[in-house]
Design an enzyme around this catalytic site. Structure first.
Site, PDB file in Angstrom:
ATOM      1  N   MET A  28       0.869  -1.166   0.000  1.00 44.60           N
ATOM      2  CA  MET A  28       0.000   0.000   0.000  1.00 44.60           C
ATOM      3  C   MET A  28       0.908   1.219   0.000  1.00 44.60           C
ATOM      4  O   MET A  28       1.754   1.380   0.882  1.00 44.60           O
ATOM      5  CB  MET A  28      -0.895  -0.006   1.235  1.00 44.60           C
ATOM      6  N   HIS A 174      -7.184   9.265  -8.819  1.00 48.07           N
ATOM      7  CA  HIS A 174      -6.262   8.231  -8.344  1.00 48.07           C
ATOM      8  C   HIS A 174      -5.245   8.792  -7.353  1.00 48.07           C
ATOM      9  O   HIS A 174      -4.196   8.195  -7.134  1.00 48.07           O
ATOM     10  CB  HIS A 174      -5.577   7.506  -9.505  1.00 48.07           C
ATOM     11  N   ASP A 179      -9.782  10.828  -4.032  1.00 42.75           N
ATOM     12  CA  ASP A 179     -10.772   9.796  -4.330  1.00 42.75           C
ATOM     13  C   ASP A 179     -11.602   9.426  -3.104  1.00 42.75           C
ATOM     14  O   ASP A 179     -12.778   9.075  -3.227  1.00 42.75           O
ATOM     15  CB  ASP A 179     -10.087   8.565  -4.926  1.00 42.75           C
TER      16      ASP A 179
END
Length: 200
Positions: A28, A174, A179
């Protein structure tokens, strides 16, 4: 138990940018979150999604990455290896933020779709902090929410199939925080929607 006596939920829109399909072998890279609103016995009350937000960029945890996945976010992996936050620190900060904004409510993570973001978020929380402020199942999938209200099979649902008035006005960039804020707007619209034929 009366619905009005049930502990309220604080709905938190979360978006994750990653360099591959699953956590562990892949990383991540950024985590964005925005408070979308509160759900209690009186219904859902939308929040200004730009008011209470969280954003961190994380140091990758492995050498593996999928170039196509990395390209989606536009993040510089080499820079994150040097400058990204240690995941344990980033996730501890996130857990603390969730607790602070939730107050007396139970936090619920929501995303579109939740499956990808929840997989990374829950894995990272357990791996690096030992616990999840959302418990093991405190997530709500906006795609499923729309499918249930619209009376459609899940596989038939895409944003392009939704009525235009439900879609957020903000762009999908993105960038994880952008987002998360955009998805919070979508969530509020979906919660207010009464179904096909309704504009509210």
């Amino acid at each position: 138990m009366s619905a009005r006596r049930v502990k309220p939920d604080l709905c938190i829109s979360v978006d994750v940018e990653a360099d591959g399909p699953i956590p562990g072998p892949y990383s991540m890279l950024s985590l964005g979150a925005a408070v979308a609103g509160r759900l209690d016995g009186d219904g859902f009350t939308a929040a200004d999604p730009t008011r209470l937000t969280f954003y961190r960029e994380l140091r990758p945890i492995s050498d593996g990455f999928v170039p196509e996945a990395l390209a989606v976010s536009g993040l510089d992996r080499d820079r994150l290896l040097r400058e990204g936050l240690d995941p344990a620190l980033a996730l501890a900060q996130f857990s603390r933020w969730v607790g602070e904004v939730s107050g007396d409510a139970r936090p619920v993570m929501c995303a579109y779709p939740a499956s990808f973001d929840w997989t990374f978020l829950y894995w990272y929380l357990i791996r690096f902090t030992g616990r999840s402020p959302f418990g093991h199942s405190g997530c709500l999938d906006m795609k499923t929410l729309y499918a249930a209200k619209a009376g459609l099979p899940l596989r038939a649902v895409a944003k392009r199939t939704m009525p235009a008035h439900l879609l957020p006005t903000r762009p999908h960039t993105h960038h994880a925080l952008d987002d998360a804020v955009e998805q919070a707007e979508l969530f509020a619209n979906l919660m207010a929607w009464r179904g096909p034929g309704s504009r509210g």
